[in-house]
Design a protein around this motif. Structure first.
Motif, mmCIF file in Angstrom:
data_model
loop_
_atom_site.group_PDB
_atom_site.id
_atom_site.type_symbol
_atom_site.label_atom_id
_atom_site.label_comp_id
_atom_site.label_asym_id
_atom_site.label_seq_id
_atom_site.Cartn_x
_atom_site.Cartn_y
_atom_site.Cartn_z
ATOM 1 N N VAL A 185 -1.676 -7.495 -5.106
ATOM 2 C CA VAL A 185 -2.699 -7.308 -4.070
ATOM 3 C C VAL A 185 -3.331 -8.629 -3.632
ATOM 4 C CG1 VAL A 185 -4.971 -6.306 -3.595
ATOM 5 C CG2 VAL A 185 -3.184 -4.901 -4.623
ATOM 6 N N PHE A 209 0.839 -1.200 0.000
ATOM 7 C CA PHE A 209 0.000 0.000 0.000
ATOM 8 C C PHE A 209 0.877 1.255 0.000
ATOM 9 C CE2 PHE A 209 -2.188 3.377 2.292
ATOM 10 C CZ PHE A 209 -3.445 3.402 1.700
ATOM 11 N N THR A 210 1.894 1.274 0.863
ATOM 12 C CA THR A 210 2.776 2.450 0.951
ATOM 13 C C THR A 210 3.549 2.653 -0.341
ATOM 14 O OG1 THR A 210 3.006 2.036 3.325
ATOM 15 C CG2 THR A 210 4.591 3.540 2.318
ATOM 16 N N GLY A 227 -6.079 4.442 -1.458
ATOM 17 C CA GLY A 227 -4.789 5.074 -1.200
ATOM 18 C C GLY A 227 -4.168 5.688 -2.436
ATOM 19 N N THR A 228 -4.196 4.954 -3.557
ATOM 20 C CA THR A 228 -3.526 5.468 -4.758
ATOM 21 C C THR A 228 -4.309 6.629 -5.386
ATOM 22 O OG1 THR A 228 -4.584 3.721 -6.089
ATOM 23 C CG2 THR A 228 -2.355 3.303 -5.266
ATOM 24 N N LEU A 231 -9.120 -0.863 -0.584
ATOM 25 C CA LEU A 231 -8.150 -0.123 0.238
ATOM 26 C C LEU A 231 -7.013 0.414 -0.618
ATOM 27 C CD1 LEU A 231 -7.907 -2.383 3.422
ATOM 28 C CD2 LEU A 231 -8.566 0.027 3.392
ATOM 29 N N PHE A 232 -6.497 -0.459 -1.485
ATOM 30 C CA PHE A 232 -5.352 -0.078 -2.297
ATOM 31 C C PHE A 232 -5.708 1.078 -3.228
ATOM 32 C CE2 PHE A 232 -2.229 -0.456 -5.695
ATOM 33 C CZ PHE A 232 -1.068 -0.669 -4.973
#
Length: 395
Positions: free
Chosen positions: A327, A221-222, A346-347, A342-343
């Protein structure tokens, strides 16, 4: 009543292929809907008398609504099923553009774009989750194709609406594009096979043991957030770098087209490359290449810079296909849609915030310094990628 979550037999090759191509079509439509706004902004400015701040708000409303509802879309899919939720979301996105065509005020236009963004929030987690489920361990390559299809939509639909508004009023053009979305929603409902909520044991990704999934996903994710920040930050400053080298406005447009063409190729190629080189090796290669080419573009004359731009685009966009394909390996088999939601939250959020942050940095230290900061951000991904290697081995 929620759909059954019992393990189901492995899908046939024909069923897999249909899931992939319907998902690709949905991705192309929704990404095209997202980028159509850029073409429409000047028209809306003239028609509604909007300031630049109001125009930015229109774009932010769509993207912000889409990003914030990704998790909600995943939860809804567990109740209604992926096929029904994706079809309804596509219909809602089309209805939003139809409402935008009927709007007579800025408030109405804002509400319509928020409605369309809410509908588009279903596409990324559900379509990518569907491809992941039916392909299992072999999902990395198909996810690369799925990722690439979004770029086709970004190229085709804005071009189509720009042509339509030369032939008819912009409101009618939006109704035509809304009709296209309604057709796509019907096609999804009729053609997308039922998606199993759990993969059969033989097809589930290696993450089924769940070891390292939590920390591994956090690292992934980061990396995704930083990779998006690098891409959006660099694209913010690239036109100014080119102008400083003497590029005219038409040449800047051509240069950006070269970057985007390379980016589309990178999304297509690096998904397959990740399956052969490994995730970490590919991420290190693309991020290292991004950093090196960013510095090269900063200091080379215009002609060599133009030659380098397609390769820079390939490196900028290539990482994303590898990350998306990873993922499902770092998520629970029955929570794939939530992991993708979620991914993507974030992006997409990073894509909205990063240009603002880098813009403030550019105001403080100049375009060259801020561009160099994007290269340093790409290099900051290296230790995260090395840490991810052990989590992938443990998964």
């Amino acid at each position: 009543m929620p759909p059954s979550t019992a393990a189901q037999p492995s899908p046939s090759a024909a069923s897999r292929s249909r899931v992939l191509w319907v998902s690709c079509a949905a991705h192309a439509l929704h990404d095209g809907y997202t980028d159509m706004i850029y073409v429409l902004l000047p028209t809306w400015q003239a028609d509604f008398g909007l300031s630049y701040g109001a125009l930015a708000m229109l774009r932010g409303l769509y993207a912000g609504t889409m990003a914030s509802l990704q998790l909600t879309a995943g939860r809804l899919a567990h109740r209604l099923g992926s096929r029904a939720t994706l079809a309804l979301g596509t219909l809602l996105a089309a209805a939003g553009y139809a409402a935008a065509g009927a709007s007579g005020s800025l408030l109405g236009l804002c509400a319509a774009l928020a409605l369309s963004g809410a509908g588009s929030s279903t596409q990324h987690p559900l379509a990518s989750g569907a491809v992941s489920r039916v392909y299992g361990r072999e999902a990395r390559g198909p996810l690369g194709i799925y990722n690439f299809s979004g770029d086709l939509g970004k190229a085709a639909l804005p071009a189509a609406v720009s042509l339509l508004i030369t032939l008819m009023p912009w409101r009618h053009a939006l109704w035509v594009m809304a009709a296209l979305g309604c057709i796509a929603a019907a096609a999804i409902a009729l053609l997308l096979p039922a998606i199993p909520q759990k993969q059969a044991a033989a097809e589930a990704p290696a993450s089924e043991g769940h070891r390292g999934a939590g920390t591994g996903f956090a690292l992934l994710f980061t990396i995704g957030v930083l990779d998006t920040a690098v891409r959006m930050g660099l694209l913010t400053f690239l036109p100014f770098l080119l102008q400083a080298k003497g590029a005219s406005t038409p040449m800047v447009g051509t240069a950006l087209a070269l970057v985007f063409a390379g980016g589309a190729a990178g999304k297509f190629l690096c998904g397959w490359l990740g399956a052969r080189m490994g995730v970490v090796g590919t991420v290190l290669a693309t991020e290292g290449g991004t950093a090196a080419l960013t510095v090269a573009v900063m200091f080379t004359p215009l002609a060599p810079t133009l030659v380098l731009l397609p390769l820079l685009g390939l490196m900028l966009n290539g990482t994303s296909s590898v990350l998306y394909g990873t993922v499902p390996e770092l998520s629970h088999p029955d929570k794939t849609e939530r992991a993708f939601a979620l991914f993507y939250t974030g992006t997409i959020g990073s894509g909205a915030v990063a240009p603002v942050l880098y813009g403030f940095l550019g105001d403080g230290i100049g375009v060259q310094g801020a561009t160099f900061a994007t290269a340093l951000t790409a290099l900051a991904i290296f230790p995260l990628a090395m840490a991810l290697r052990s989590r992938l081995q443990a998964a």
